[in-house]
Scaffold this active site. Sequence first.
Site, PDB file in Angstrom:
ATOM      1  N   ASN A   1     -10.015  -0.639  -0.476  1.00  0.00           N
ATOM      2  CA  ASN A   1      -8.560  -0.456  -0.468  1.00  0.00           C
ATOM      3  C   ASN A   1      -7.984  -0.961  -1.788  1.00  0.00           C
ATOM      4  O   ASN A   1      -7.965  -2.162  -2.040  1.00  0.00           O
ATOM      5  CB  ASN A   1      -7.974  -1.240   0.721  1.00  0.00           C
TER       6      ASN A   1
ATOM      7  N   HIS B   1      -3.943   6.978   3.078  1.00  0.00           N
ATOM      8  CA  HIS B   1      -4.242   5.661   2.498  1.00  0.00           C
ATOM      9  C   HIS B   1      -5.634   5.196   2.944  1.00  0.00           C
ATOM     10  O   HIS B   1      -5.986   5.281   4.117  1.00  0.00           O
ATOM     11  CB  HIS B   1      -3.182   4.653   2.953  1.00  0.00           C
TER      12      HIS B   1
ATOM     13  N   CYS C   1       0.815  -1.224   0.000  1.00  0.00           N
ATOM     14  CA  CYS C   1       0.000   0.000   0.000  1.00  0.00           C
ATOM     15  C   CYS C   1       0.847   1.273   0.000  1.00  0.00           C
ATOM     16  O   CYS C   1       0.334   2.362  -0.238  1.00  0.00           O
ATOM     17  CB  CYS C   1      -0.949   0.000   1.188  1.00  0.00           C
TER      18      CYS C   1
HETATM   19  N1  COA Z   1     -17.925  -9.896   8.586  1.00  0.00           N
HETATM   20  C1  COA Z   1     -18.486 -10.169   9.785  1.00  0.00           C
HETATM   21  N2  COA Z   1     -17.781 -10.484  10.893  1.00  0.00           N
HETATM   22  C2  COA Z   1     -16.442 -10.520  10.769  1.00  0.00           C
HETATM   23  C3  COA Z   1     -15.795 -10.251   9.541  1.00  0.00           C
HETATM   24  C4  COA Z   1     -16.591  -9.936   8.428  1.00  0.00           C
HETATM   25  N3  COA Z   1     -16.082  -9.653   7.224  1.00  0.00           N
HETATM   26  N4  COA Z   1     -14.457 -10.351   9.718  1.00  0.00           N
HETATM   27  C5  COA Z   1     -14.279 -10.671  11.016  1.00  0.00           C
HETATM   28  N5  COA Z   1     -15.475 -10.778  11.639  1.00  0.00           N
HETATM   29  C6  COA Z   1     -15.751 -11.090  13.057  1.00  0.00           C
HETATM   30  C7  COA Z   1     -14.590 -11.805  13.698  1.00  0.00           C
HETATM   31  O1  COA Z   1     -14.677 -13.191  13.496  1.00  0.00           O
HETATM   32  C8  COA Z   1     -14.769 -11.399  15.138  1.00  0.00           C
HETATM   33  O2  COA Z   1     -15.770 -12.214  15.716  1.00  0.00           O
HETATM   34  P1  COA Z   1     -15.627 -12.738  17.235  1.00  0.00           P
HETATM   35  O3  COA Z   1     -15.598 -11.484  18.079  1.00  0.00           O
HETATM   36  O4  COA Z   1     -16.846 -13.554  17.397  1.00  0.00           O
HETATM   37  O5  COA Z   1     -14.343 -13.500  17.274  1.00  0.00           O
HETATM   38  C9  COA Z   1     -15.319  -9.991  15.089  1.00  0.00           C
HETATM   39  O6  COA Z   1     -15.879  -9.850  13.764  1.00  0.00           O
HETATM   40  C10 COA Z   1     -14.246  -8.933  15.278  1.00  0.00           C
HETATM   41  O7  COA Z   1     -13.137  -9.247  14.431  1.00  0.00           O
HETATM   42  P2  COA Z   1     -11.843  -8.386  14.403  1.00  0.00           P
HETATM   43  O8  COA Z   1     -10.842  -9.009  13.484  1.00  0.00           O
HETATM   44  O9  COA Z   1     -11.436  -8.085  15.804  1.00  0.00           O
HETATM   45  O10 COA Z   1     -12.428  -7.057  13.732  1.00  0.00           O
HETATM   46  P3  COA Z   1     -11.743  -5.667  13.576  1.00  0.00           P
HETATM   47  O11 COA Z   1     -12.525  -4.635  14.237  1.00  0.00           O
HETATM   48  O12 COA Z   1     -10.263  -5.733  13.875  1.00  0.00           O
HETATM   49  O13 COA Z   1     -11.920  -5.425  12.031  1.00  0.00           O
HETATM   50  C11 COA Z   1     -10.588  -5.441  10.047  1.00  0.00           C
HETATM   51  C12 COA Z   1     -11.308  -6.272  11.097  1.00  0.00           C
HETATM   52  C13 COA Z   1      -9.886  -6.343   9.074  1.00  0.00           C
HETATM   53  C14 COA Z   1     -11.618  -4.605   9.316  1.00  0.00           C
HETATM   54  C15 COA Z   1      -9.580  -4.524  10.783  1.00  0.00           C
HETATM   55  O14 COA Z   1      -8.793  -5.302  11.649  1.00  0.00           O
HETATM   56  C16 COA Z   1      -8.702  -3.767   9.852  1.00  0.00           C
HETATM   57  O15 COA Z   1      -9.143  -2.887   9.160  1.00  0.00           O
HETATM   58  N6  COA Z   1      -7.393  -4.060   9.880  1.00  0.00           N
HETATM   59  C17 COA Z   1      -6.459  -3.375   9.074  1.00  0.00           C
HETATM   60  C18 COA Z   1      -6.654  -3.837   7.689  1.00  0.00           C
HETATM   61  C19 COA Z   1      -5.854  -3.038   6.747  1.00  0.00           C
HETATM   62  O16 COA Z   1      -5.779  -1.871   6.855  1.00  0.00           O
HETATM   63  N7  COA Z   1      -5.281  -3.746   5.785  1.00  0.00           N
HETATM   64  C20 COA Z   1      -4.604  -3.190   4.721  1.00  0.00           C
HETATM   65  C21 COA Z   1      -3.292  -2.747   5.117  1.00  0.00           C
HETATM   66  S1  COA Z   1      -2.590  -1.953   3.790  1.00  0.00           S
END
Ligand code: COA
Length: 331
Positions: free
Chosen positions: A285, A255, A116
Amino acid sequence: MQKVTAAITAVGGYVPETVLTNKDLEKLVDTSDEWITTRTGIKERHILREPGKATSDMAVRAILPMLEKKGISPEEIDVILVGTITGDYIFPACANIIADKIGAKNAWGFDIAAACSGFLYALETGSRFIQSGSKKVLVCGFDKMSSIIDYTDRNTCIIFGDGGGCVLLEPNTDGYGVRDSILKMDGSGREFLYQPAGGSMSPPTMETVTNRQHYVYQEGKTVFKFAVTNMADVSYDIMDRNGLNADSVDWLIAHQANLRIIDATAERMGLDKEKVLVNIDRYGNTTAGTLPLLMYDFEKKFKKGDNLILSTFGGGFTWGSIYIKWAYDPS
Ligand code: COA
């Protein structure tokens, strides 16, 4: 002799026609529009579905209209730099293919794989080429993320989309353009966001395909924590060391990975909401594509002399900020 800076003198952008909405994803994985919207800010993303079309084709569709609008022939381009992790092939470079497709017969160039942060790294590199004598440098950021996304993995498929943008860099002696940069990387983060197979560590086999190792793997929570801290810190640092503050910064070009990360960065910088440009809701993204695509979408807002802070973070890990003084008024 007056200092030469690299001014952005034109911007282009492109996203494919096909739209993949959160509702569409509800049919593919166990997720919901409400979850995706509140956790990421994304409503839809664009996907390149045309057979036989790849990252270079999206770039061509952005570059040619930009050059035409600017009245520049592709043969005038000296260097082409492409931030991408989804080049058409492992080799040759996407830059090479783009040069052929647009007819940039006098250019040389290469790809920059910084996930990214690819566009930001390419912009800094392009700026150095301008300072050392190049006259017209094309800096691109494009990714066809749909080619490496597993649409059965809800951790990743909700986030990424296809598209990108490009800018033209030209020399300037009045202080416009790239003024400062802070770029970083930390390879110890590679296990949290990467494509496990296909490289020299794990070349393609039946097993790697069966195990779905040619897709993006992400440990979202770890990446999130890393991104929030580092993108906010580096954005604040570049503002501070250039004597800028929340009033004198005109635009944050951050970003587009997660709206919560963008908000945290803006908050650390003390910026008002209207200075924070956002299009993640429409494109998700697009990896190396997000920064130039933002500039393309909001180009008409920028006035000559505006102070822009470009900030990013990405897999690797890679991150950084660039301070730009905008070089032209909207046409
Ligand atoms: N839909 C529904 N539920 C989902 C899900 C989806 N797409 N993905 C994960 N979950 C669930 C998980 O299983 C978890 O359930 P649990 O509490 O029963 O275990 C719950 O939602 C929370 O998951 P978590 O991973 O803690 O969510 P989060 O708030 O961290 O959000 C992302 C997940 C990926 C959106 C977030 O971590 C993120 O944006 N990370 C950075 C990603 C990024 O920027 N990547 C590119 C870098 S260049």
